[in-house]
Write an enzyme that holds these catalytic residues in place. Structure first.
Site, PDB file in Angstrom:
ATOM      1  N   ASP A 179       0.825  -1.215   0.000  1.00  0.00           N
ATOM      2  CA  ASP A 179       0.000   0.000   0.000  1.00  0.00           C
ATOM      3  C   ASP A 179       0.860   1.266   0.000  1.00  0.00           C
ATOM      4  O   ASP A 179       1.972   1.260   0.537  1.00  0.00           O
ATOM      5  CB  ASP A 179      -0.902  -0.021   1.247  1.00  0.00           C
ATOM      6  CG  ASP A 179      -2.058   0.945   1.120  1.00  0.00           C
ATOM      7  OD1 ASP A 179      -2.346   1.405  -0.002  1.00  0.00           O
ATOM      8  OD2 ASP A 179      -2.677   1.252   2.154  1.00  0.00           O
ATOM      9  N   ASN A 183     -10.650  -3.003  -5.802  1.00  0.00           N
ATOM     10  CA  ASN A 183      -9.933  -2.006  -6.619  1.00  0.00           C
ATOM     11  C   ASN A 183     -10.694  -1.609  -7.888  1.00  0.00           C
ATOM     12  O   ASN A 183     -10.369  -0.606  -8.532  1.00  0.00           O
ATOM     13  CB  ASN A 183      -8.526  -2.496  -6.988  1.00  0.00           C
ATOM     14  CG  ASN A 183      -7.541  -2.447  -5.836  1.00  0.00           C
ATOM     15  OD1 ASN A 183      -6.574  -3.199  -5.780  1.00  0.00           O
ATOM     16  ND2 ASN A 183      -7.769  -1.556  -4.882  1.00  0.00           N
TER      17      ASN A 183
HETATM   18  C1  FPP Z   1      -1.913   0.274  -3.217  1.00  0.00           C
HETATM   19  O1  FPP Z   1      -1.486   1.595  -3.376  1.00  0.00           O
HETATM   20  C2  FPP Z   1      -1.474  -0.547  -4.303  1.00  0.00           C
HETATM   21  C3  FPP Z   1      -2.265  -1.127  -5.235  1.00  0.00           C
HETATM   22  C4  FPP Z   1      -3.731  -0.973  -5.283  1.00  0.00           C
HETATM   23  C5  FPP Z   1      -1.725  -1.926  -6.312  1.00  0.00           C
HETATM   24  C6  FPP Z   1      -0.446  -2.657  -6.004  1.00  0.00           C
HETATM   25  C7  FPP Z   1       0.169  -2.944  -7.292  1.00  0.00           C
HETATM   26  C8  FPP Z   1       1.486  -2.932  -7.572  1.00  0.00           C
HETATM   27  C9  FPP Z   1       2.538  -2.744  -6.576  1.00  0.00           C
HETATM   28  C10 FPP Z   1       1.943  -3.104  -8.949  1.00  0.00           C
HETATM   29  C11 FPP Z   1       1.227  -4.117  -9.774  1.00  0.00           C
HETATM   30  C12 FPP Z   1       1.539  -5.515  -9.431  1.00  0.00           C
HETATM   31  C13 FPP Z   1       1.948  -6.420 -10.328  1.00  0.00           C
HETATM   32  C14 FPP Z   1       2.115  -7.844  -9.934  1.00  0.00           C
HETATM   33  C15 FPP Z   1       2.289  -6.039 -11.666  1.00  0.00           C
HETATM   34  P1  FPP Z   1      -2.576   2.730  -3.402  1.00  0.00           P
HETATM   35  O2  FPP Z   1      -2.804   3.121  -4.812  1.00  0.00           O
HETATM   36  O3  FPP Z   1      -3.811   2.308  -2.669  1.00  0.00           O
HETATM   37  O4  FPP Z   1      -1.845   3.855  -2.619  1.00  0.00           O
HETATM   38  P2  FPP Z   1      -2.556   5.011  -1.778  1.00  0.00           P
HETATM   39  O5  FPP Z   1      -3.298   4.335  -0.651  1.00  0.00           O
HETATM   40  O6  FPP Z   1      -1.402   5.808  -1.289  1.00  0.00           O
HETATM   41  O7  FPP Z   1      -3.459   5.745  -2.701  1.00  0.00           O
END
Ligand code: FPP
Length: 253
Positions: A28, A76
């Protein structure tokens, strides 16, 4: 479990003093990292993939056996279409760019979650990653993609009900093992440790059944900044925990 003297054999440690076999990570903070650096959220996710590469490498090096990463949750889909599209794009790039190397390193990839709603090419790429690496056994990388713990449990319940209906098992035979065996993660041990980066302190529907006895580690580090040093910190914290699985503190009886 494999003892790891280099990291964990510290005589002053009173906790588990062993390496976790399976770690789950809630990656996250990509978006916050991006906005704090004046960059679009998509760049945060791109850096998130780099952090994933670093962490897999570090896990392999430290002797971890199983790593499950929460890459795209069933929740998501609520994000703007542009962000969902960007996340799918990153998965495409990751599989196309990294599959050959992961395969040559003996990494077996497993995918957890439902294929409902996923574009066909994404589903095919996930199948390809699984089939190309199916005979590897050096390291297991679980990619939780379009995954939700409750959704997984509901599918497991339906699978068991079908088996009862088909006369393969009786209702009386259903136990916790039956249930674990019906989950997507059936070939993985329950996670010893779940790490969540990025300040929030919740599981957000990740490995809901499997995390019953997992140690939880929360760090304020945002996912794009995670890597070997941060994984080492989490593992060292794990060694100080005494895992009792509902039993008594050692020496208390
Ligand atoms: C959370 O950060 C992260 C995600 C929803 C996606 C995680 C994905 C990756 C690390 C890359 C993709 C994975 C692969 C296997 C290609 P957020 O967007 O919720 O962050 P925030 O809470 O700060 O907005």
């Amino acid at each position: 479990m494999t003892a790891q003297p280099a990291l964990f054999g510290r005589p002053e440690t009173s906790g588990t003093d062993v390496m976790p076999r399976h770690i789950g990570i809630i990656m996250d903070g990509n978006g916050r990292w991006a906005s704090r650096n004046g960059l679009p959220r998509s760049v945060g996710h791109e850096r998130g993939v780099e952090a994933l590469r670093r962490t897999v490498r570090a896990g392999q090096k430290m002797g971890l056996e199983y790593l499950t990463v929460y890459s795209f949750s069933t929740e998501n889909w609520r994000r703007p279409v542009s962000e969902v599209t960007a996340l799918f794009g990153l998965l495409r790039t990751f599989i196309k760019q990294d599959l050959k190397r992961l395969n040559s390193e003996g990494v077996k990839i497993d995918v957890f979650g439902t294929r409902n709603g996923l574009p066909d090419d994404i589903s095919k790429l996930l199948d390809l990653a699984v089939s190309e690496t199916s005979s590897n056994d050096k390291f297991r990388l679980g990619i939780a993609f379009n995954y939700g713990g409750r959704e997984e449990i509901v599918r497991a319940a339906a699978l068991i009900a079908q088996k009862v209906q088909a006369g393969e098992i009786t209702v009386e035979q259903i136990d916790e093992q039956t249930f674990s065996d019906a989950l997507d993660t059936r070939t993985y041990p329950d996670p010893d440790l779940i790490i969540r980066t990025g300040e929030e302190r919740r599981l957000s529907n990740f490995l809901v059944w499997q995390s019953a006895y997992s140690e939880l580690y929360f760090t304020e580090v945002l996912w794009p900044e995670f890597g070997e040093e941060q994984l080492r910190d989490a593992l060292l914290a794990f060694t100080t925990r005494e895992r009792r699985f509902g039993g008594l503190k050692s020496g208390a009886a």
